[in-house]
Motif scaffolding. Structure first.
Motif, mmCIF file in Angstrom:
data_model
loop_
_atom_site.group_PDB
_atom_site.id
_atom_site.type_symbol
_atom_site.label_atom_id
_atom_site.label_comp_id
_atom_site.label_asym_id
_atom_site.label_seq_id
_atom_site.Cartn_x
_atom_site.Cartn_y
_atom_site.Cartn_z
ATOM 1 N N ALA A 25 -1.380 -2.924 7.107
ATOM 2 C CA ALA A 25 -1.363 -1.553 6.422
ATOM 3 C C ALA A 25 0.474 -1.775 6.298
ATOM 4 O O ALA A 25 0.860 -0.694 5.376
ATOM 5 C CB ALA A 25 -1.663 -0.360 7.167
ATOM 6 N N ALA A 82 -5.397 0.293 6.106
ATOM 7 C CA ALA A 82 -5.170 -1.028 4.909
ATOM 8 C C ALA A 82 -6.196 -0.708 4.134
ATOM 9 O O ALA A 82 -6.253 -0.684 2.812
ATOM 10 C CB ALA A 82 -4.976 -2.223 5.410
ATOM 11 N N PHE A 100 0.849 -0.995 0.137
ATOM 12 C CA PHE A 100 0.018 -0.150 0.022
ATOM 13 C C PHE A 100 0.994 1.247 -0.058
ATOM 14 O O PHE A 100 2.145 1.080 0.278
ATOM 15 C CB PHE A 100 -0.878 0.069 1.283
ATOM 16 C CG PHE A 100 -1.991 -1.053 1.312
ATOM 17 C CD1 PHE A 100 -2.734 -1.281 0.037
ATOM 18 C CD2 PHE A 100 -2.102 -1.990 2.357
ATOM 19 C CE1 PHE A 100 -3.815 -2.082 -0.072
ATOM 20 C CE2 PHE A 100 -3.319 -2.993 2.130
ATOM 21 C CZ PHE A 100 -4.081 -2.931 1.087
ATOM 22 N N LYS A 111 -6.108 2.657 2.619
ATOM 23 C CA LYS A 111 -4.753 2.749 1.784
ATOM 24 C C LYS A 111 -3.898 4.032 1.875
ATOM 25 O O LYS A 111 -3.739 4.619 1.095
ATOM 26 C CB LYS A 111 -4.858 2.536 0.092
ATOM 27 C CG LYS A 111 -5.388 1.022 -0.173
ATOM 28 C CD LYS A 111 -5.584 1.019 -1.695
ATOM 29 C CE LYS A 111 -5.805 -0.285 -2.186
ATOM 30 N NZ LYS A 111 -7.043 -0.768 -1.503
ATOM 31 N N SER A 112 -4.229 4.511 3.174
ATOM 32 C CA SER A 112 -3.656 5.927 3.620
ATOM 33 C C SER A 112 -3.660 5.902 5.087
ATOM 34 O O SER A 112 -4.354 5.375 5.694
ATOM 35 C CB SER A 112 -4.681 6.918 3.096
ATOM 36 O OG SER A 112 -4.305 8.235 3.505
#
Length: 411
Positions: free
Chosen positions: A65, A326, A21, A329-330
């Motif tokens: 993540a 996760a 990611f 994605k940030s």
């Protein structure tokens, strides 16, 4: 009542290996704002150790993540004003996640300050991770989009506590004894409401609210409780306010039952010693004898710090953040907050859910009782030879309570 922690601690290894990611390898700083000095300092210090210990356990490949967690600590001296100064300092240092738990008076000030900051500073938003401030208003009338609670609130705890108490016919006269701020006031309020509904035959024979973290001698209060004829005390007291209370009860010869939230917290096990066996109960979202990988982690924590790990909501926060980051994605708090809403994930106490309506974690609760440690329940807090043994589990659907929250979400 034995749960494996490994799916939580090592969650997402395959996911991290399968696809990197954008946030993988980033360091996410969490500001821990709580008392590290004064009468409540030992509790805050223990919880700081907990945040630091599990930051390592949940970092890198140990969360889905792939982020690394770092803890920045601030001593707020249990003061809302000091907490607001700490919040400003943390934000100035670029910290975007704030964790606090000791004192709903502090939490209330932080919720308001975070909300104002986020409204005035788009692009620099902060998320407040509440791990122990249990005033129900925070997920009801005062609910806020940027606030997430990982402890069970007082309405949930009292719901489970009184469900357990309703079947104990030895309970006839109850004394409500609490700290004089929003948390203690709510404990008394919800206890009266629940008992009236479930045990209308029980008498409330006394009620006291005392100053938070100021009383050093509870003997006069114990004398008053004894004079009332109470056979049971319900208290939300924590830290020195509970340890000194039970010490005074032991010395004053009060032989009634205590129903508590925080018997296992720093200082209280030592104050109880071998007294109170079978008479002191705790309602909480975790306990000392959950077994499995949790037992190994607690033993490792004790070996490293010569202290006991009892704030399981710290693990809930790291597990939830890893899953949310996760999913988003940030590590951007705006995207992570959106991902946390409604999130279901595996935790040390089973599958839990961040309820979207009010950001209150839905999770099971456990009633435990103070007794001698044995082979079945071996963990001994503060090396007392005693333990809190589980006697009843309340699944999430039992401990859950409705919310009146009218969440205002960012446009």
């Amino acid at each position: 009542m034995k749960f494996a922690v490994s799916p939580v601690v090592f969650a997402g290894l395959a996911l991290c290996a399968a696809g990197a990611f954008a946030q993988k390898g980033e360091t996410v700083k969490i500001a821990h704002i709580d008392p590290l000095s004064g009468l409540m300092g030992p509790v805050g210090t223990n919880q700081l150790k907990s945040f630091q210990f599990f930051a390592e356990k949940f970092s890198g490949a140990k969360n889905p993540a792939g982020v690394n967690f770092e803890v920045v600590s601030f001593d707020n001296k249990l003061s809302p004003a000091e907490s607001l100064n700490a919040l400003k300092s943390a934000i100035d240092q670029g910290v975007r996640y704030i964790a606090q738990g000791n004192g709903s008076s502090v939490a209330g000030a932080l919720i308001e300050a975070v909300d104002k900051h986020n409204a005035r500073n788009p692009g620099k938003e902060v998320v407040f991770l509440n791990y122990a401030a249990v005033d129900p208003d925070f997920t009801n009338s005062k609910c806020n989009y940027w606030h997430f609670r990982f402890d069970a609130d007082t309405s949930m705890k009292i719901e489970a506590m009184t469900t357990f108490m309703k079947d104990d016919k030895d309970i006839k006269k109850i004394y409500l004894f609490n700290q004089n701020y929003s948390h203690g006031q709510q404990v008394a309020k919800f206890a009266k409401e629940n008992l009236a509904r479930k045990r209308p035959d029980v008498q409330i024979v006394g009620e006291d609210l005392h100053p938070l973290a100021q009383v050093r001698d509870f003997a006069p209060y114990i004398a008053k409780i004894k004079a009332s004829g109470a056979d049971t005390v319900i208290t939300g007291n924590w830290g020195s306010d509970l340890s000194l209370l039970v010490k005074a009860a032991n010395e004053g010869g009060f032989n009634g039952k205590f129903y508590t939230y925080y018997t296992g917290v720093t200082g209280t096990p030592t104050a109880l010693g071998t007294s109170g066996a079978g008479r002191v109960y705790q309602i909480a979202y975790a306990h000392y004898n959950m077994g499995g990988d949790m037992a190994k982690l607690m033993d490792e924590f004790k070996k490293k710090f010569n202290d006991d790990f009892y704030t399981g909501s710290v693990m809930s926060i790291y597990a939830g953040l890893g899953e949310a980051m996760a999913k988003a994605k940030s590590t951007d708090p705006v995207k992570v907050a959106a991902a946390l809403e409604g999130l279901k994930y595996k935790n040390f106490n089973g599958e839990v859910e961040v309820r979207k309506a009010d950001h209150q974690l839905q999770q099971p609760l456990y009633m435990t009782v103070w007794q001698k440690a044995d082979k079945k329940y071996p963990y001994s807090p503060e090396n007392t030879g005693m333990t809190l043994a589980p006697v009843k589990e309340f699944p999430s659907y039992v401990s859950s309570t409705p919310t009146s929250c009218q969440m205002k979400r960012p446009s």
